[in-house]
Scaffold this motif. Sequence first.
Motif, PDB file in Angstrom:
ATOM      1  N   GLY A  41       0.842  -1.182   0.102  1.00  0.00           N
ATOM      2  CA  GLY A  41      -0.007  -0.084   0.162  1.00  0.00           C
ATOM      3  C   GLY A  41       0.888   1.250  -0.110  1.00  0.00           C
ATOM      4  N   ILE A  42       2.128   1.321  -0.288  1.00  0.00           N
ATOM      5  CA  ILE A  42       3.046   2.391  -0.128  1.00  0.00           C
ATOM      6  C   ILE A  42       3.931   2.452  -1.568  1.00  0.00           C
ATOM      7  N   SER A  43       4.037   3.630  -1.787  1.00  0.00           N
ATOM      8  CA  SER A  43       5.059   3.730  -2.861  1.00  0.00           C
ATOM      9  C   SER A  43       6.328   3.906  -2.682  1.00  0.00           C
ATOM     10  N   GLU A 123       5.424   7.576   5.243  1.00  0.00           N
ATOM     11  CA  GLU A 123       5.146   6.715   3.945  1.00  0.00           C
ATOM     12  C   GLU A 123       4.348   7.616   3.046  1.00  0.00           C
ATOM     13  N   ARG A 124       4.550   7.302   1.861  1.00  0.00           N
ATOM     14  CA  ARG A 124       3.870   7.943   0.808  1.00  0.00           C
ATOM     15  C   ARG A 124       2.775   6.523   0.109  1.00  0.00           C
ATOM     16  N   ASP A 125       1.444   6.954   0.213  1.00  0.00           N
ATOM     17  CA  ASP A 125       0.713   5.990  -0.280  1.00  0.00           C
ATOM     18  C   ASP A 125       0.495   5.834  -1.677  1.00  0.00           C
ATOM     19  N   LEU A 126      -0.158   4.977  -2.281  1.00  0.00           N
ATOM     20  CA  LEU A 126      -0.299   4.810  -3.639  1.00  0.00           C
ATOM     21  C   LEU A 126      -0.771   6.026  -4.553  1.00  0.00           C
ATOM     22  N   GLN A 127      -1.516   6.913  -3.814  1.00  0.00           N
ATOM     23  CA  GLN A 127      -2.080   8.185  -4.214  1.00  0.00           C
ATOM     24  C   GLN A 127      -1.042   9.291  -4.162  1.00  0.00           C
ATOM     25  N   ASN A 129       0.000  10.550  -1.116  1.00  0.00           N
ATOM     26  CA  ASN A 129       0.035  11.280   0.106  1.00  0.00           C
ATOM     27  C   ASN A 129       0.756  10.756   1.226  1.00  0.00           C
ATOM     28  N   TRP A 130       1.371  11.708   1.764  1.00  0.00           N
ATOM     29  CA  TRP A 130       2.209  11.395   2.935  1.00  0.00           C
ATOM     30  C   TRP A 130       1.688  11.353   4.202  1.00  0.00           C
ATOM     31  N   HIS A 131       2.273  10.459   5.164  1.00  0.00           N
ATOM     32  CA  HIS A 131       1.790  10.454   6.506  1.00  0.00           C
ATOM     33  C   HIS A 131       2.804   9.740   7.419  1.00  0.00           C
TER      34      HIS A 131
END
Length: 152
Positions: A41-43, A123-127, A129-131
Amino acid sequence: MFSVNISKEPLDVSSLMQNFPRSADETGAVATFTGFVRGDGISALTLEHYPGMTEQSILDSIHSAARRWPVQAVQVEHRVGELAAGDPIVWVAVGSGHRAAAFSACEFVMDYLKVSAPLWKRERDLQGNWHWVDAKSTDQDRAKRWGRGAIA
């Protein structure tokens, strides 16, 4: 010999293992752990640290392990910066006279890295977005087995 290296450079696990210090007379076991960035789920994963403070904190955990188990060498190599899924992120090696001490000390240091080391993860998600990422409760529970205050 105890050492900590934090770098943006890729980890060459084969070279690290080949160059890990061991004594033909004393080292009967070397336990290693290599952690990789999972891509579920992360890029990307980015790690930040406070140079000097982070290394000293990890070195303190190594000294704590050495007070608990008879180890001859402990080496921690940790990546920072942006990493992709599948990249090696951490390598821990512990040399000891016997496997039980090597395994336990390796787990102890790794538990410290997971829950208490001053390393900050995003983490950077597949869209895109960083969190920020907090320590997982399962990692915190594992660290509790070393006793109150052992992993701080």
